[in-house]
Design a protein around this motif. Structure first.
Motif, PDB file in Angstrom:
ATOM      1  N   LEU A  58      47.633  35.531  39.976  1.00 43.55           N
ATOM      2  CA  LEU A  58      46.995  35.362  38.685  1.00 43.55           C
ATOM      3  C   LEU A  58      45.795  36.292  38.625  1.00 43.55           C
ATOM      4  O   LEU A  58      45.107  36.466  39.627  1.00 43.55           O
ATOM      5  CB  LEU A  58      46.543  33.905  38.522  1.00 43.55           C
ATOM      6  N   ALA A  99      42.366  37.517  36.015  1.00 44.52           N
ATOM      7  CA  ALA A  99      41.570  37.214  34.831  1.00 44.52           C
ATOM      8  C   ALA A  99      40.994  38.508  34.296  1.00 44.52           C
ATOM      9  O   ALA A  99      40.720  39.443  35.049  1.00 44.52           O
ATOM     10  CB  ALA A  99      40.453  36.242  35.191  1.00 44.52           C
ATOM     11  N   ASP A 128      43.799  34.950  31.198  1.00 48.52           N
ATOM     12  CA  ASP A 128      44.439  35.010  32.512  1.00 48.52           C
ATOM     13  C   ASP A 128      45.905  35.363  32.323  1.00 48.52           C
ATOM     14  O   ASP A 128      46.499  35.109  31.272  1.00 48.52           O
ATOM     15  CB  ASP A 128      44.249  33.721  33.314  1.00 48.52           C
ATOM     16  N   THR A 159      49.567  35.303  34.642  1.00 52.81           N
ATOM     17  CA  THR A 159      50.202  34.781  35.846  1.00 52.81           C
ATOM     18  C   THR A 159      51.448  35.586  36.195  1.00 52.81           C
ATOM     19  O   THR A 159      52.215  35.974  35.319  1.00 52.81           O
ATOM     20  CB  THR A 159      50.590  33.305  35.646  1.00 52.81           C
ATOM     21  N   MET A 182      36.894  35.676  40.390  1.00 54.01           N
ATOM     22  CA  MET A 182      37.702  34.489  40.619  1.00 54.01           C
ATOM     23  C   MET A 182      38.040  34.371  42.102  1.00 54.01           C
ATOM     24  O   MET A 182      38.250  35.384  42.770  1.00 54.01           O
ATOM     25  CB  MET A 182      38.985  34.594  39.786  1.00 54.01           C
ATOM     26  N   ALA A 197      36.659  30.453  38.454  1.00 54.50           N
ATOM     27  CA  ALA A 197      36.261  31.737  37.867  1.00 54.50           C
ATOM     28  C   ALA A 197      34.840  31.618  37.340  1.00 54.50           C
ATOM     29  O   ALA A 197      34.446  30.572  36.805  1.00 54.50           O
ATOM     30  CB  ALA A 197      37.204  32.138  36.737  1.00 54.50           C
ATOM     31  N   ARG A 208      40.437  25.674  37.717  1.00 50.27           N
ATOM     32  CA  ARG A 208      41.819  25.351  37.356  1.00 50.27           C
ATOM     33  C   ARG A 208      42.362  24.305  38.323  1.00 50.27           C
ATOM     34  O   ARG A 208      42.297  24.471  39.544  1.00 50.27           O
ATOM     35  CB  ARG A 208      42.697  26.601  37.406  1.00 50.27           C
ATOM     36  N   TRP A 234      42.990  24.758  32.994  1.00 55.09           N
ATOM     37  CA  TRP A 234      41.598  25.177  33.147  1.00 55.09           C
ATOM     38  C   TRP A 234      40.665  24.131  32.565  1.00 55.09           C
ATOM     39  O   TRP A 234      40.962  23.512  31.544  1.00 55.09           O
ATOM     40  CB  TRP A 234      41.359  26.511  32.448  1.00 55.09           C
TER      41      TRP A 234
END
Length: 192
Positions: free
Chosen positions: A2, A4, A14, A16, A40, A52, A67, A72
Motif C-alpha cells: 500500500l 499513500a 492510498d 493498494t 507511513m 500515517a 488503519r 482508516w
C-alpha cells in the motif's frame, strides 16, 4: 503493498496492491499539504496495522490516521502547537506504538510517541535532546538495535551528522558520526 500520496487536490489517497494496483482510495477526507509527502509505517503488536502522518493543508499542523482491519481512523491532530515545514519521520515501536520525529518551524528537533492504548494517543511533542539544538536537516529515524528502541540521525549546523538513541521513553546523545562534514541531509536505517 500500500502506498499513500498527497493528491493535487490536497487530499490524502492510498492505493493498494493485491496482484494489481487498485483504484485510489481517499480515506476519511484527510486534507493534506500536497507539497510535502505523507509518511507511513507498518505497526505490529497492536490493533492497527498501519500508521500515517502528514501535514494538514493550509496550517502545516501534524495529523495522523491509523488503519485497522482495512479501515482508516478519523484524522487525529497531534497537538495544536505541533507543525513543521519539512517531511516527517516515523518508526514503529513495540506493542503497536510508533515514534514520530520532526523539525519544527524553529529548526529544532522534536518527538512524540503514538500509543493507541493511551488517551490522548500521542504524547505532547518534546525536544529531542535536553539542550535542543537548531539542526540543519529533517531528522531521520529507524528501528533501534542493541537495546535501543529507535535511533535518530540529523545534520547539525556545522555539517556533521549526529545520532541520538531512544530507549525507555527517553533520548540520549547525540553522538557525532566521525568523519562527516558538509552534510545537508542524513538518512538512517538498521541492518536486517
Amino acid at each position: 503493498a500500500l502506498f499513500a500520496q498527497a493528491g493535487g487536490n490536497s487530499l490524502l489517497y492510498d492505493i493498494t496492491w493485491n496482484a494489481s494496483w487498485a483504484a485510489p482510495d481517499q480515506p476519511t477526507g484527510a486534507s493534506i499539504q500536497n507539497t510535502l509527502p505523507p509518511t507511513m509505517v507498518a505497526l505490529t503488536g497492536g490493533s492497527a496495522d498501519l500508521l500515517a502522518v502528514y501535514l494538514r493543508n493550509a496550517d502545516y499542523k501534524i495529523m495522523s490516521i491509523a488503519r485497522t482491519a482495512n479501515v482508516w481512523s478519523t484524522p487525529v491532530l497531534l497537538d495544536t502547537t505541533a507543525y513543521s515545514n519539512d517531511p516527517l519521520a516515523l518508526a514503529p515501536l513495540p506493542s503497536g506504538r510508533a515514534l514520530l520525529v520532526f523539525r519544527g518551524s524553529d529548526q529544532k528537533p522534536y518527538f512524540s510517541v503514538y500509543d493507541p492504548t493511551k488517551t490522548p494517543i500521542w504524547t505532547l511533542p518534546a525536544g529531542l535532546l535536553a539542550t535542543n539544538p537548531t539542526i540543519a536537516s529533517t531528522p531521520s529515524v529507524a528501528v533501534g538495535v542493541c537495546g535501543d528502541d529507535a535511533v535518530v540521525a540529523y545534520a547539525n549546523t556545522t555539517g556533521g551528522a549526529e545520532i541520538a538513541h531512544y530507549s525507555g521513553g527517553a533520548f540520549t546523545g547525540p553522538v557525532v558520526a566521525s568523519g562527516t562534514t558538509g552534510a545537508t541531509y542524513v538518512g538512517i536505517a538498521t541492518k536486517p
